[in-house]
Design a protein around this motif. Structure first.
Motif, PDB file in Angstrom:
ATOM      1  N   GLN A 164       0.850  -1.284   0.172  1.00 38.52           N
ATOM      2  CA  GLN A 164       0.103  -0.197   0.058  1.00 38.52           C
ATOM      3  C   GLN A 164       0.903   1.155  -0.055  1.00 38.52           C
ATOM      4  O   GLN A 164       0.541   2.247  -0.574  1.00 38.52           O
ATOM      5  CB  GLN A 164      -1.049   0.050   1.353  1.00 38.52           C
ATOM      6  CG  GLN A 164      -1.761   1.287   1.355  1.00 38.52           C
ATOM      7  CD  GLN A 164      -2.934   1.098   2.406  1.00 38.52           C
ATOM      8  OE1 GLN A 164      -2.585   0.131   3.233  1.00 38.52           O
ATOM      9  NE2 GLN A 164      -3.814   1.891   2.506  1.00 38.52           N
ATOM     10  N   LYS A 165       1.977   1.089   0.733  1.00 34.89           N
ATOM     11  CA  LYS A 165       2.702   2.386   1.017  1.00 34.89           C
ATOM     12  C   LYS A 165       3.472   2.768  -0.442  1.00 34.89           C
ATOM     13  O   LYS A 165       3.377   3.767  -1.137  1.00 34.89           O
ATOM     14  CB  LYS A 165       4.112   2.195   1.846  1.00 34.89           C
ATOM     15  CG  LYS A 165       4.730   3.156   2.217  1.00 34.89           C
ATOM     16  CD  LYS A 165       5.961   2.954   3.160  1.00 34.89           C
ATOM     17  CE  LYS A 165       5.497   2.528   4.476  1.00 34.89           C
ATOM     18  NZ  LYS A 165       6.389   2.449   5.547  1.00 34.89           N
ATOM     19  N   ILE A 166       3.740   1.454  -1.344  1.00 38.37           N
ATOM     20  CA  ILE A 166       4.536   1.657  -2.527  1.00 38.37           C
ATOM     21  C   ILE A 166       3.580   2.343  -3.453  1.00 38.37           C
ATOM     22  O   ILE A 166       3.756   3.041  -4.321  1.00 38.37           O
ATOM     23  CB  ILE A 166       5.156   0.285  -3.015  1.00 38.37           C
ATOM     24  CG1 ILE A 166       6.216  -0.110  -2.147  1.00 38.37           C
ATOM     25  CG2 ILE A 166       5.432   0.284  -4.643  1.00 38.37           C
ATOM     26  CD1 ILE A 166       6.738  -1.452  -2.210  1.00 38.37           C
ATOM     27  N   VAL A 223       4.003   5.493  -5.463  1.00 39.46           N
ATOM     28  CA  VAL A 223       3.826   5.502  -7.105  1.00 39.46           C
ATOM     29  C   VAL A 223       2.716   6.264  -7.555  1.00 39.46           C
ATOM     30  O   VAL A 223       3.101   7.228  -8.461  1.00 39.46           O
ATOM     31  CB  VAL A 223       3.609   3.934  -7.674  1.00 39.46           C
ATOM     32  CG1 VAL A 223       3.221   4.044  -9.033  1.00 39.46           C
ATOM     33  CG2 VAL A 223       4.776   3.106  -7.253  1.00 39.46           C
ATOM     34  N   GLN A 224       1.557   6.428  -7.224  1.00 39.68           N
ATOM     35  CA  GLN A 224       0.617   7.380  -7.103  1.00 39.68           C
ATOM     36  C   GLN A 224       1.037   8.695  -7.158  1.00 39.68           C
ATOM     37  O   GLN A 224       0.769   9.564  -7.858  1.00 39.68           O
ATOM     38  CB  GLN A 224      -0.683   7.131  -6.378  1.00 39.68           C
ATOM     39  CG  GLN A 224      -1.259   5.687  -6.907  1.00 39.68           C
ATOM     40  CD  GLN A 224      -2.558   5.573  -5.742  1.00 39.68           C
ATOM     41  OE1 GLN A 224      -2.687   6.333  -4.882  1.00 39.68           O
ATOM     42  NE2 GLN A 224      -3.203   4.381  -6.266  1.00 39.68           N
ATOM     43  N   GLU A 281       4.231   9.882  -7.267  1.00 41.34           N
ATOM     44  CA  GLU A 281       5.158  10.319  -8.439  1.00 41.34           C
ATOM     45  C   GLU A 281       4.458  10.372  -9.617  1.00 41.34           C
ATOM     46  O   GLU A 281       4.879  11.422 -10.479  1.00 41.34           O
ATOM     47  CB  GLU A 281       6.158   9.016  -8.229  1.00 41.34           C
ATOM     48  CG  GLU A 281       6.855   8.930  -7.134  1.00 41.34           C
ATOM     49  CD  GLU A 281       7.971   7.810  -7.054  1.00 41.34           C
ATOM     50  OE1 GLU A 281       7.885   7.041  -8.185  1.00 41.34           O
ATOM     51  OE2 GLU A 281       8.958   7.585  -6.406  1.00 41.34           O
ATOM     52  N   VAL A 282       3.452   9.545 -10.015  1.00 47.25           N
ATOM     53  CA  VAL A 282       2.697   9.813 -11.139  1.00 47.25           C
ATOM     54  C   VAL A 282       2.161  11.051 -11.161  1.00 47.25           C
ATOM     55  O   VAL A 282       2.097  11.772 -12.473  1.00 47.25           O
ATOM     56  CB  VAL A 282       1.603   8.411 -11.305  1.00 47.25           C
ATOM     57  CG1 VAL A 282       0.953   8.810 -12.460  1.00 47.25           C
ATOM     58  CG2 VAL A 282       2.511   7.144 -11.535  1.00 47.25           C
ATOM     59  N   GLU A 283       1.365  11.354 -10.070  1.00 48.04           N
ATOM     60  CA  GLU A 283       0.760  12.793 -10.051  1.00 48.04           C
ATOM     61  C   GLU A 283       1.708  13.995 -10.323  1.00 48.04           C
ATOM     62  O   GLU A 283       1.324  14.753 -11.073  1.00 48.04           O
ATOM     63  CB  GLU A 283      -0.150  12.751  -8.694  1.00 48.04           C
ATOM     64  CG  GLU A 283      -0.771  14.096  -8.604  1.00 48.04           C
ATOM     65  CD  GLU A 283      -2.006  14.187  -9.380  1.00 48.04           C
ATOM     66  OE1 GLU A 283      -2.240  15.360  -9.928  1.00 48.04           O
ATOM     67  OE2 GLU A 283      -2.299  13.144 -10.248  1.00 48.04           O
ATOM     68  N   PHE A 284       2.835  13.873  -9.551  1.00 48.26           N
ATOM     69  CA  PHE A 284       3.954  14.488  -9.591  1.00 48.26           C
ATOM     70  C   PHE A 284       4.477  14.803 -11.003  1.00 48.26           C
ATOM     71  O   PHE A 284       4.502  15.823 -11.767  1.00 48.26           O
ATOM     72  CB  PHE A 284       5.170  14.288  -8.713  1.00 48.26           C
ATOM     73  CG  PHE A 284       6.348  15.333  -8.870  1.00 48.26           C
ATOM     74  CD1 PHE A 284       6.034  16.642  -8.338  1.00 48.26           C
ATOM     75  CD2 PHE A 284       7.243  14.897  -9.630  1.00 48.26           C
ATOM     76  CE1 PHE A 284       7.383  17.356  -8.376  1.00 48.26           C
ATOM     77  CE2 PHE A 284       8.428  15.816  -9.756  1.00 48.26           C
ATOM     78  CZ  PHE A 284       8.299  17.151  -9.311  1.00 48.26           C
ATOM     79  N   MET A 285       4.582  13.672 -11.755  1.00 46.80           N
ATOM     80  CA  MET A 285       4.881  13.579 -13.097  1.00 46.80           C
ATOM     81  C   MET A 285       4.215  14.229 -14.134  1.00 46.80           C
ATOM     82  O   MET A 285       4.240  14.958 -15.140  1.00 46.80           O
ATOM     83  CB  MET A 285       5.507  12.040 -13.696  1.00 46.80           C
ATOM     84  CG  MET A 285       6.675  11.554 -12.947  1.00 46.80           C
ATOM     85  SD  MET A 285       7.031  10.124 -13.070  1.00 46.80           S
ATOM     86  CE  MET A 285       7.625  10.035 -14.954  1.00 46.80           C
ATOM     87  N   ARG A 286       2.661  13.828 -13.856  1.00 46.79           N
ATOM     88  CA  ARG A 286       1.659  14.335 -14.717  1.00 46.79           C
ATOM     89  C   ARG A 286       1.723  15.907 -14.436  1.00 46.79           C
ATOM     90  O   ARG A 286       1.479  16.522 -15.570  1.00 46.79           O
ATOM     91  CB  ARG A 286       0.511  13.625 -14.193  1.00 46.79           C
ATOM     92  CG  ARG A 286      -0.942  14.091 -15.161  1.00 46.79           C
ATOM     93  CD  ARG A 286      -2.234  13.338 -14.793  1.00 46.79           C
ATOM     94  NE  ARG A 286      -2.482  13.912 -13.462  1.00 46.79           N
ATOM     95  CZ  ARG A 286      -3.395  14.870 -13.481  1.00 46.79           C
ATOM     96  NH1 ARG A 286      -3.912  15.490 -14.508  1.00 46.79           N
ATOM     97  NH2 ARG A 286      -3.795  15.400 -12.494  1.00 46.79           N
ATOM     98  N   GLN A 287       1.787  16.489 -13.305  1.00 42.88           N
ATOM     99  CA  GLN A 287       1.481  17.899 -13.033  1.00 42.88           C
ATOM    100  C   GLN A 287       2.843  18.524 -13.794  1.00 42.88           C
ATOM    101  O   GLN A 287       2.834  19.857 -14.323  1.00 42.88           O
ATOM    102  CB  GLN A 287       1.712  18.308 -11.643  1.00 42.88           C
ATOM    103  CG  GLN A 287       0.228  17.701 -10.905  1.00 42.88           C
ATOM    104  CD  GLN A 287      -0.946  18.607 -11.365  1.00 42.88           C
ATOM    105  OE1 GLN A 287      -0.872  19.665 -11.699  1.00 42.88           O
ATOM    106  NE2 GLN A 287      -2.094  18.173 -11.257  1.00 42.88           N
ATOM    107  N   ARG A 288       3.930  17.824 -13.737  1.00 44.90           N
ATOM    108  CA  ARG A 288       5.202  18.360 -14.320  1.00 44.90           C
ATOM    109  C   ARG A 288       5.115  18.415 -15.889  1.00 44.90           C
ATOM    110  O   ARG A 288       5.381  19.413 -16.452  1.00 44.90           O
ATOM    111  CB  ARG A 288       6.269  17.812 -13.624  1.00 44.90           C
ATOM    112  CG  ARG A 288       7.651  18.294 -14.196  1.00 44.90           C
ATOM    113  CD  ARG A 288       9.039  17.524 -13.564  1.00 44.90           C
ATOM    114  NE  ARG A 288      10.141  18.152 -14.155  1.00 44.90           N
ATOM    115  CZ  ARG A 288      11.082  17.720 -13.915  1.00 44.90           C
ATOM    116  NH1 ARG A 288      11.354  16.606 -12.898  1.00 44.90           N
ATOM    117  NH2 ARG A 288      12.413  18.200 -14.251  1.00 44.90           N
TER     118      ARG A 288
END
Length: 212
Positions: A124-126, A130-131, A133-140
């Motif tokens: 769950q922590k992973i 990951v979510q 990081e994905v959200e950060f990459m999407r915003q970036r």
């Protein structure tokens, strides 16, 4: 051997109660009756004592017959009774082994459950990481796309402005070239017109001299 009439021997009911069995085989009953006959009927009375003399060897032989007539199930039950403490001890030992095995299995299951819960927490922590990081990459990526769009629009606007300016310069240069060309053509046409006019004037004068 002395036998007292005041101490009567136990009969079938007493034997059944002592052996704790539901019924006594016929052979055993017969042997018990034979023992009773030896004790009561065949014994020699001792005067004034109320006791009898009996044949010890006959009694022992009869007891042997009685022992042989006892059912195997009764003997087995007696052996079990004699070994009761050992059987109980073994049963308790076996029960303790079962309890220890059950406790060990329960501890193992608890450990496996803790490991599974820990693995689920880690998973769950992973997933959350990951979510994020994905959200950060999407915003970036969105920010970079917006920035690229803005830069592209600026470059297009600048390019249009430069192109418009160049077009204006080219148009001005073309207009100037056309004006120069037309001016040169006008000059040449004027010169040609002057030549034509001079030629006509010459022809008119020459014709006037020829007339009488």
């Amino acid at each position: 051997m002395l036998y007292s009439n005041a101490d009567p021997i136990s009969t079938t009911t007493g034997v059944n109660e002592a052996l704790d069995v539901p019924s006594v085989p016929l052979q055993l009953l017969q042997q018990l009756e034979k023992l009773e006959e030896l004790l009561i009927l065949e014994g020699t009375k001792i005067p004034l004592t109320g006791r009898k003399l009996i044949d010890e060897e006959q009694i022992l032989n009869q007891l042997t017959h009685i022992e042989q007539a006892i059912p195997e199930s009764v003997k087995t039950a007696q052996r079990i009774l004699n070994q009761r403490d050992e059987i109980i001890k073994q049963a308790q030992h076996r029960a303790q082994e079962i309890i220890r095995a059950a406790e060990q299995r329960a501890a193992q299951i608890a450990d496996e459950l803790r490991i599974r819960q820990q693995a689920e927490l880690e998973a769950q922590k992973i997933r959350q990481q990951v979510q994020q990081e994905v959200e950060f990459m999407r915003q970036r990526a969105i920010e970079e796309i917006n920035l690229l769009r803005q830069n592209t629009e600026k470059e297009l606007a600048h390019l249009r402005q430069v192109t418009r300016h160049e077009c204006q310069e080219r148009q001005q240069e073309a207009d100037a070239y056309a004006d120069r060309t037309l001016a040169e053509m006008e000059r040449q046409f004027k010169e040609m017109l002057a030549v034509i006019q001079n030629g006509r004037q010459y022809l008119k004068q020459h014709q006037a001299h020829r007339q009488p």
